[in-house]
Design an enzyme around this catalytic site. Sequence first.
Site, PDB file in Angstrom:
ATOM      1  N   SER A  23      44.013  36.920  31.970  1.00 14.77           N
ATOM      2  CA  SER A  23      44.659  35.621  32.114  1.00 14.77           C
ATOM      3  C   SER A  23      44.252  34.749  30.944  1.00 14.77           C
ATOM      4  O   SER A  23      43.251  35.025  30.262  1.00 14.77           O
ATOM      5  CB  SER A  23      44.197  34.979  33.426  1.00 14.77           C
ATOM      6  OG  SER A  23      44.547  33.614  33.510  1.00 14.77           O
ATOM      7  N   TYR A  31      37.805  32.799  39.851  1.00 10.71           N
ATOM      8  CA  TYR A  31      38.920  33.456  39.178  1.00 10.71           C
ATOM      9  C   TYR A  31      38.634  33.588  37.680  1.00 10.71           C
ATOM     10  O   TYR A  31      38.839  34.644  37.078  1.00 10.71           O
ATOM     11  CB  TYR A  31      40.197  32.642  39.412  1.00 10.71           C
ATOM     12  CG  TYR A  31      41.440  33.235  38.810  1.00 10.71           C
ATOM     13  CD1 TYR A  31      42.120  34.271  39.442  1.00 10.71           C
ATOM     14  CD2 TYR A  31      41.965  32.743  37.607  1.00 10.71           C
ATOM     15  CE1 TYR A  31      43.281  34.808  38.902  1.00 10.71           C
ATOM     16  CE2 TYR A  31      43.131  33.275  37.060  1.00 10.71           C
ATOM     17  CZ  TYR A  31      43.771  34.304  37.711  1.00 10.71           C
ATOM     18  OH  TYR A  31      44.915  34.834  37.168  1.00 10.71           O
TER      19      TYR A  31
END
Length: 270
Positions: A156, A169
């Site tokens: 990401s 995350y």
Amino acid sequence: MGRVQDKVALITGAARGQGRSHAVRLAEEGADIVVTDVCHDISHALPYPLASKEELEETAGLVRATGRRCVAVQADVRSVTEVRAAVDAATTEFGRLDIVVANAGVMSIGPAWELSEEAWDVVVDVNLKGAWNTARATIPRLIEAGAGGSIIITSSAAGIRGHVPYAHYVASKHGVVGLMKALSNELAPHRIRVNTVHPTGVSDTGITVGVPVEELAAREPLFALAAMNPLAPYVEPRDVSNAVLFLASDEARYVTGLQFTVDAGSTNKP
């Protein structure tokens, strides 16, 4: 056409979103596909429902509509036993495995010091341990085949920068970069390439943060800053799939250890 002709790809988290898009895109270019997903909810700490078995079968149908073969296997990437069963299905049906896309991922939000242990564990276990389980279930088959291969792990923009408010995350997506870098060195003698892709926000994934994005941006100015991409507010799943296709193809035969951003300029902005 035919950039991955007659290769076999295994894709985790493929019932919807990016995983579904990757499956269809690789099939369009000639690959046969094994798709997996957990197909049930796994934690109350996640603020959205996970994909269903019906959605996984829908992905398989979309792959078959391209003219390629597809096997759908329900599997939880937190269990290496279940991932190995999917690998067995791939080799039983197709006799080989060439491409691995460790795409399964989940997220939630909250200040790091307020996250519950369950919230931390489910995100790290799916995103990081799940990528490791996918790697250790597939690597022996790739090595035994002796034909090289490509492993692509979904990270990401949050695997490059310190986004908020989801430290668990961010930690998991930074973690898969370290895993990729180590594996790319370990597997180079076997001609197995390992890379990560780094999207910014992606439309149509089925993942939500549990509150309206506008509300979160007003509450967390740094979240709003991270979400401001120079080129576009978000990318579409197919944009990421095109990067996956390149990394899976022989066009990228000497590309390994790469953090491939598909982020509309997110990680490069001032």
